[in-house]
Scaffold this motif. Structure first.
Motif, PDB file in Angstrom:
ATOM      1  N   SER A 155       1.676   7.326   3.460  1.00 44.75           N
ATOM      2  CA  SER A 155       1.439   8.766   3.469  1.00 44.75           C
ATOM      3  C   SER A 155       2.698   9.506   3.919  1.00 44.75           C
ATOM      4  O   SER A 155       3.572   8.923   4.582  1.00 44.75           O
TER       5      SER A 155
ATOM      6  N   GLU B 135       0.847  -1.180   0.000  1.00 49.38           N
ATOM      7  CA  GLU B 135       0.000   0.000   0.000  1.00 49.38           C
ATOM      8  C   GLU B 135       0.896   1.248   0.000  1.00 49.38           C
ATOM      9  O   GLU B 135       2.043   1.198   0.430  1.00 49.38           O
ATOM     10  N   THR B 136       0.365   2.351  -0.482  1.00 46.09           N
ATOM     11  CA  THR B 136       1.123   3.605  -0.538  1.00 46.09           C
ATOM     12  C   THR B 136       1.157   4.245   0.848  1.00 46.09           C
ATOM     13  O   THR B 136       0.126   4.380   1.509  1.00 46.09           O
TER      14      THR B 136
END
Length: 460
Positions: free
Chosen positions: A427, A424-425
């Protein structure tokens, strides 16, 4: 949306058709030929569908042994009923509080409280970690083509190498030195299967990496990622396999990829689906634990026809699952023909303050083991350990326990932390605080799971 119905529905259809057949014979009605052909087609279709439920891996197909059972009382379920159909789309029609019901096992072989047999003369699980720069690791991360990106810490940026160079030293004896050829000879003509969650998958990858180097590339193969993944070595006619079954019993989290669900549903009285895969393995290595610490679970009993689930806490759900699994072992395992191992809980290191009081953070940036003998963190839950010990004690010599918990507790340095592939990316806020996205659950390879496999090697 897939609402839940017991798999006994198809059985009911079969019985209904049988009754129709009896009535037809009594009346001796002369049906047209077309209607008779249609009837035979429907019956054949149902029988074919039922047979598909029981099919196991095509290379190891054997008939499943079904025991005759009397109809249970309404408040009980039996292990070998056909399983509830659960998948990631399953939902409960409604939810009620756990009623306290228990499965009634038809074997009567569980004897909770009987002392577990221990043939080892020394305690292999009590000791300390010793730095062994010249003899460890047992393989190189880059030399294993089956390495997982989730566990390949050096590949993903970790530059301290110390975590790879520790060996486990029992207090009053020594572990037998790992010997890859000897291990293959132990596995010749056999199936070794790991069954459980991602931590057990890490131990399986460790075992494959420990073993694969002596097998020529054209004499080994790995099946595609699936619920059952198989590493095969032709020369030894042996396989090292992993079956994704994080809760041991049937659940809606049995998809090896898509299993992150808001509501976890289990069938507390059946291991039917998973057992069909594992029952023909010669050596079985089980684990379960972490997934039971993620909040309450929903119970759907095999006898529940209306999709009504009962809610129970994680520990209670795990106990029901362990009892269902233990009943399968008690009913089906001959220790002279099959070796069964259970690996105890793998600890987490989520709170640095537990090994370094008044500090913040977790396993991030940790590079050395804990040296405090007897250290015990919140990542290892004592009530769960006590429950597991009680269930395992009922199985006597049918199961060998590999107690990895205490020795792994010391290894706060052994987790991937931020040195892994992220699916997942992240933040900017997370990236600014590495501890916030550190993996302090799984283990780098080479590393701690290699020692778990050395212990397994000791017992084979």
């Amino acid at each position: 949306m897939n609402f839940l119905f017991p798999c006994s529905l198809s059985v009911s259809l079969f019985l209904s058709i049988s009754i129709m057949t009896q009535r037809w014979h009594k009346k001796r009605t002369q049906l047209p030929l077309l209607a008779l052909v249609l009837f035979v087609f429907i019956l054949s279709t149902i029988l074919y569908s039922e047979s598909n439920i029981h099919r196991i891996h095509q290379n190891h197909a054997h008939p499943v042994d079904h025991h005759r059972q009397s109809t249970p009382p309404a408040n009980y379920s039996i292990l070998k009923r056909p399983p509830v159909i659960l998948d990631r789309f399953s939902k409960c029609r409604s939810t009620v509080k756990y009623s306290g019901r228990k499965a009634r096992w038809d074997t009567g072989r569980l004897d909770l409280g009987r002392p577990q047999l221990n043939e080892e003369s020394c305690d292999l699980f009590t000791g300390k970690w010793v730095f062994a720069n010249s003899s460890y690791p047992l393989y190189n991360e880059s030399d294993c083509p089956y390495m997982s990106d989730q566990l390949a810490c050096h590949k993903h940026g970790r530059r301290d190498w110390g975590y790879q160079h520790w060996r486990w030293q029992p207090e009053n004896c020594n572990l037998k030195r790992w010997n890859v050829i000897e291990m293959w000879e132990k596995l010749r003509g056999k199936r070794l299967m790991f069954v459980g969650d991602s931590l057990n998958r890490g131990q399986w990858i460790s075992m494959v990496c420990l073993l694969q180097s002596v097998i020529p590339a054209d004499k080994r193969s790995m099946s595609p990622n699936a619920p059952l993944t198989i590493f095969r070595a032709e020369e030894y006619n042996a396989t090292v396999e992993f079956l994704w079954a994080p809760l041991l019993i049937e659940s809606n989290s049995d998809d090896p990829v898509n299993h992150r669900l808001d509501e976890r549903i289990i069938c507390p009285d059946s291991v039917f689906k998973h057992a069909a895969q594992w029952e023909h393995a010669d050596i079985l290595v089980f684990n379960t634990y972490l997934w039971w610490r993620q909040g309450p679970v929903m119970l759907l009993w095999s006898s529940e026809a209306n999709g009504v689930c009962e809610e129970i806490d994680g520990l209670g759900g795990m106990q029901l699952a362990m009892e269902a699994w233990a009943n399968w072992v008690a009913s089906n395992v001959d220790p002279l023909k099959k070796q069964v191992f259970f690996v105890t809980m793998s600890p987490t290191h989520l709170w640095k303050r537990e090994w370094e009081p008044e500090s913040e953070g977790n396993c991030y940036n940790e590079t050395n083991p804990i040296t405090d003998t007897g250290y015990w963190g919140s990542g290892s839950d004592l009530p769960t350990m006590n429950m597991v010990e009680k269930v395992l004690s009922s199985l006597g010599s049918k199961v060998t326990v590999i107690n990895i918990t205490q020795l792994s507790e010391y290894r706060k340095d052994g987790h991937p932390s931020i040195y892994r592939k992220f699916w997942e990316t992240l933040s900017p806020k997370q990236l600014a605080n590495p501890a916030s996205y550190s993996d302090c659950i799984h283990w780098c390879l080479p590393g701690v799971p290699d020692i778990w496999n050395e212990l397994l090697f000791q017992f084979l």
